[in-house]
Write a protein that holds these residues in place. Structure first.
Motif, PDB file in Angstrom:
ATOM      1  N   THR A 411      74.030 -42.003 -27.361  1.00 45.73           N
ATOM      2  CA  THR A 411      72.987 -43.121 -26.427  1.00 45.73           C
ATOM      3  C   THR A 411      71.586 -43.570 -26.778  1.00 45.73           C
ATOM      4  N   LEU A 412      71.579 -42.604 -27.585  1.00 45.09           N
ATOM      5  CA  LEU A 412      70.323 -42.389 -27.987  1.00 45.09           C
ATOM      6  C   LEU A 412      69.900 -42.610 -29.305  1.00 45.09           C
ATOM      7  N   SER A 413      70.762 -42.708 -29.973  1.00 46.65           N
ATOM      8  CA  SER A 413      71.350 -43.521 -31.842  1.00 46.65           C
ATOM      9  C   SER A 413      71.225 -44.924 -31.061  1.00 46.65           C
ATOM     10  N   SER A 414      71.174 -45.482 -29.949  1.00 48.86           N
ATOM     11  CA  SER A 414      71.127 -46.571 -30.588  1.00 48.86           C
ATOM     12  C   SER A 414      69.910 -47.429 -30.133  1.00 48.86           C
ATOM     13  N   LEU A 415      68.600 -46.395 -29.041  1.00 49.68           N
ATOM     14  CA  LEU A 415      67.189 -46.491 -28.648  1.00 49.68           C
ATOM     15  C   LEU A 415      66.240 -46.369 -29.932  1.00 49.68           C
ATOM     16  N   ILE A 416      66.576 -45.122 -30.785  1.00 51.96           N
ATOM     17  CA  ILE A 416      65.610 -44.506 -31.497  1.00 51.96           C
ATOM     18  C   ILE A 416      65.721 -45.524 -32.700  1.00 51.96           C
ATOM     19  N   TYR A 417      64.094 -45.580 -33.397  1.00 50.18           N
ATOM     20  CA  TYR A 417      64.495 -46.214 -34.102  1.00 50.18           C
ATOM     21  C   TYR A 417      63.302 -46.941 -34.656  1.00 50.18           C
ATOM     22  N   ILE A 418      63.385 -46.985 -36.235  1.00 49.82           N
ATOM     23  CA  ILE A 418      61.748 -47.012 -36.556  1.00 49.82           C
ATOM     24  C   ILE A 418      62.041 -48.838 -37.672  1.00 49.82           C
ATOM     25  N   SER A 419      60.339 -49.027 -37.414  1.00 53.15           N
ATOM     26  CA  SER A 419      60.017 -50.234 -38.385  1.00 53.15           C
ATOM     27  C   SER A 419      60.135 -50.507 -39.702  1.00 53.15           C
ATOM     28  N   VAL A 420      60.789 -51.147 -39.887  1.00 51.47           N
ATOM     29  CA  VAL A 420      61.222 -51.329 -41.844  1.00 51.47           C
ATOM     30  C   VAL A 420      61.093 -52.870 -41.738  1.00 51.47           C
ATOM     31  N   SER A 421      59.020 -53.531 -42.519  1.00 55.30           N
ATOM     32  CA  SER A 421      59.056 -55.318 -42.589  1.00 55.30           C
ATOM     33  C   SER A 421      59.499 -55.591 -41.504  1.00 55.30           C
ATOM     34  N   ASN A 422      58.892 -54.779 -40.088  1.00 50.18           N
ATOM     35  CA  ASN A 422      59.219 -55.518 -38.777  1.00 50.18           C
ATOM     36  C   ASN A 422      60.065 -56.027 -38.243  1.00 50.18           C
ATOM     37  N   LYS A 423      60.925 -54.715 -38.625  1.00 51.52           N
ATOM     38  CA  LYS A 423      62.648 -55.256 -37.974  1.00 51.52           C
ATOM     39  C   LYS A 423      63.239 -53.466 -37.570  1.00 51.52           C
ATOM     40  N   LYS A 424      64.129 -53.072 -37.054  1.00 51.69           N
ATOM     41  CA  LYS A 424      64.477 -52.570 -36.372  1.00 51.69           C
ATOM     42  C   LYS A 424      64.973 -52.102 -36.550  1.00 51.69           C
ATOM     43  N   HIS A 425      64.793 -50.435 -37.232  1.00 56.63           N
ATOM     44  CA  HIS A 425      66.365 -50.191 -38.068  1.00 56.63           C
ATOM     45  C   HIS A 425      66.487 -49.049 -37.233  1.00 56.63           C
TER      46      HIS A 425
END
Length: 527
Positions: A411-425
Motif C-alpha cells: 500500500t505504501l509502495s503505491s504512494l511513496i515516490y521520487i520525482s525523476v525528470s518531473n515524473k513520479k517514479h
C-alpha cells in the motif's frame, strides 16, 4: 667314368674350370663332360636351398602353433576367472536392484503422502476461510455456521492424520536410506575388488601375449635395434590400462528427504486470524496511535532527538517497550530519509526479523514521515536506501509467510515516490519484480485479511439486524475494493477479478455490486 667317380671328382673341379678347358679344348667329349658336371652341381645347390627354406617354414609353423596354444590357454583361464566372478557379480547386482526398488517404493510413498497432506491442507484453507466468514457475518444463519465449523474440524482431523503419515513415511525412508547406503557401500567395494581382479587378469594376459608377439616378431624382424628402441620408448603398462575399460562408481547419491510442514501465506493468515494474533496486533496499534503521533512529533517535527545511545537501545529491546521500539524505528526512518548515518543497522535488522509487530512499527514510522512529506522522497540516495530496507522486510516476511506487513508495504509502495525528470517514479515499480506478490496464496491471504477487517469493523450505530447487515456489507466491500486495486499493481487484471468475484459471492453481495467492482478491475490500467 661312373657316378661314384664323378662325385669324387667334383671337388677337384672347383676353381679348375680354366685349366680343364685348356686341357680339353680340342676334345669335344671333354667339354661335354664338363658341362654335365656343372649342371648337376647347380641342381644339387638348388635342392639344398629348397631344403633350407622348408626347414624355416616348418619352424615358423611350429612357433605359430605354439603361440596359438598359449593364446587358447590364456583365453580359457580368463573365461573361467570371469565366469566365477560374474556369478557373484550378478548376485550382487540383483541385490542392488532390490535395494533400489525398495528405496524407490519408499520414496514414492513419501511423495504420495506429502501430496495427500498438501491437498488436504488446501481443503482446510478453503473450509477455514468459510469458517471465518460465517462466524463474523451477520448474514449467515447460526445452524449453517455450526455445520461449517464441524466440517472444518473434520477436515482438520483428516489433515492431522495425513501429516502424521507423511512424517512417518519420511522417517521410514530416511532410516532405510541409511541401510541402503551401508549395504550399497559394501556392494560397491566388492564390485571394485572384482573389477580390480579382472583388470589384473586382463593386464597379465595382454602383457604375456604382447611379449610373445614381440619375441616372435624379433625373430623375423631385420631391423632389431630399431624395434628395440621403439619398445623401450613405449610404456606397456599405460597402453594396457588405456585399452581396458575401468569400473567407476555411479555419480548418483540419493539424499535424505526433509519433512516440511505445509506452509503458505494463506494458512499462516488463517492461523493468525483463528488464534486472534492479528486481532491483537490491530488492537495494539490502535491503542498506541496517539503515542506514536507524540513520538513522531518529538523526533521529526521538533527535531529533539536524531540519535540514540547503545545503552538506550539495549534497554528498549530488553524491556520490550512498544514506545521505545517505535521511537527507535522512527529515528532510523528519519535518518535514512534525510541521508543521515545510523550506526545501529544490525540491531534494526534483528528487530525486524524477530516479529510481525516490529515490522508493522517500522512501516508505520515510514508512513508517518512519508505522509508529512506528501510521500515524496527528497533525493535518489534516500530512495535507494528505502528500496534496500523494503527488500529486507520482504525477505523476512517471505521466510515466515507473514502477509500483514507486506500488505502495509505494498500500500505504501503505491504512494511513496521520487520525482525523476518531473515524473513520479513510485516505490512499487522498484519492488515489483519480487515473485512473492504474484503468488496465489499471497493474493488470497491479502483478500482474506481485508475481508476480516471489513467483517469485524464496528457497526454499533445501526439499530436493527438488517441495517447491521447492510453496514457490514458496505464495510467489507470497501476493504476488498481497496486491497484488490492495490494487488492490481503487481498482478494481471483477470487474476484479481476472479478472486474478487469469488469472495464477493461468498459474502453474498448484490449481483450489481459484484458486476460493478469486477468491471472496474477489468478496466484498470496500471500506472
Amino acid at each position: 667314368m661312373n657316378q661314384r667317380e664323378k662325385l669324387a671328382y667334383y671337388p677337384h673341379l672347383l676353381g679348375q674350370s680354366d685349366k680343364i678347358i685348356n686341357q680339353n679344348i680340342d676334345s669335344k667329349k671333354g667339354l661335354e663332360e664338363y658341362l654335365i658336371i656343372m649342371q648337376e652341381r647347380a641342381n644339387i645347390e638348388e635342392n639344398y636351398a629348397k631344403a633350407l627354406i622348408n626347414q624355416l617354414k616348418n619352424k615358423i609353423t611350429r612357433i605359430e602353433n605354439f603361440i596359438e596354444l598359449i593364446r587358447t590357454e590364456f583365453k580359457n583361464q580368463i573365461k573361467e576367472t570371469l565366469y566365477q566372478q560374474n556369478q557373484i557379480s550378478n548376485k550382487i547386482i540383483d541385490e542392488i536392484k532390490l535395494l533400489e526398488e525398495t528405496l524407490t517404493e519408499k520414496k514414492s510413498q513419501v511423495l504420495s503422502t506429502r501430496m495427500d497432506y498438501k491437498l488436504k491442507s488446501r481443503d482446510f484453507e478453503q473450509s477455514a476461510i468459510l469458517d471465518m466468514i460465517y462466524q463474523h457475518s451477520f448474514d449467515v444463519p447460526e445452524d449453517q455456521t455450526i455445520k461449517q465449523i464441524c466440517k472444518t474440524q473434520y477436515i482438520s482431523i483428516e489433515c492431522s492424520k495425513l501429516k502424521k503419515q507423511y512424517q512417518l513415511s519420511t522417517i521410514a525412508y530416511n532410516e532405510f536410506l541409511d541401510v541402503y547406503k551401508t549395504k550399497m557401500e559394501s556392494y560397491l567395494i566388492q564390485m571394485e575388488e572384482f573389477e580390480q581382479t579382472k583388470l589384473l587378469v586382463h593386464k597379465d594376459t595382454l602383457l604375456k601375449v604382447f611379449l610373445i608377439e614381440v619375441s616372435m616378431y624379433k625373430q623375423q624382424c631385420q631391423e632389431i635395434e630399431k624395434f628395440n628402441e621403439q619398445i623401450k620408448n613405449t610404456n606397456i603398462q599405460d597402453e594396457i590400462e588405456n585399452f581396458i575399460m575401468k569400473y567407476s562408481r555411479p555419480d548418483y547419491q540419493p539424499q535424505q528427504i526433509e519433512f516440511k510442514d505445509y506452509c503458505s501465506f494463506l494458512i499462516r493468515e488463517i492461523e493468525s486470524l483463528r488464534s486472534q494474533e492479528y486481532h491483537k496486533l490491530t488492537d495494539i496499534i490502535k491503542a498506541y496511535s496517539e503515542t506514536f503521533q507524540t513520538i513522531f512529533s518529538d523526533i521529526v517535527l521538533k527535531n529533539n532527538q536524531q540519535s540514540i545511545e547503545q545503552k538506550d537501545v539495549d534497554n528498549m529491546i530488553n524491556g520490550e517497550s512498544i514506545q521505545g521500539l517505535f521511537k527507535f524505528f522512527q529515528i532510523h526512518v528519519n535518518s535514512i530519509w534525510n541521508d543521515g548515518q545510523f550506526k545501529n543497522d544490525q540491531t534494526i535488522i534483528e528487530l525486524l526479523k524477530s516479529s510481525t509487530l516490529n515490522k508493522l512499527l517500522w512501516l508505520i514510522a515510514l508512513d508517518m514521515l512519508a505522509d508529512k512529506n506528501n510521500y515524496r522522497v527528497p533525493n535518489s540516495q534516500a530512495y535507494e536506501i528505502i528500496i534496500k530496507w523494503s527488500q529486507i522486510l520482504i525477505n523476512f516476511c517471505l521466510e515466515l509467510s507473514d502477509v500483514t506487513p507486506l500488505r502495509k508495504l505494498i500500500t505504501l509502495s503505491s504512494l511513496i515516490y521520487i520525482s525523476v525528470s518531473n515524473k513520479k517514479h513510485y516505490l512499487m515499480h522498484s519492488i515489483k519484480n519480487n515473485n512473492i506478490f504474484t503468488q496465489s496464496d499471497f493474493i488470497e491471504a491479502n483478500i482474506i485479511e481485508a475481508t476480516y477487517d471489513g467483517l469485524v469493523e464496528e457497526v454499533k450505530e445501526e439499530s436493527n439486524q438488517i441495517e447491521k447487515i447492510k453496514r457490514q456489507k458496505i464495510n467489507f466491500f470497501t476493504q476488498i475494493s481497496k486491497v484488490c486495486f492495490t494487488l492490481l499493481i503487481f498482478n494481471q487484471n483477470n487474476i484479481i477479478k476472479n478472486y474478487s468475484e469469488k469472495y464477493l459471492k461468498l459474502l453474498r453481495m448484490a449481483p450489481n455490486s459484484v458486476q460493478d467492482l469486477t468491471y472496474q478491475i477489468e478496466s484498470y490500467q496500471q500506472l
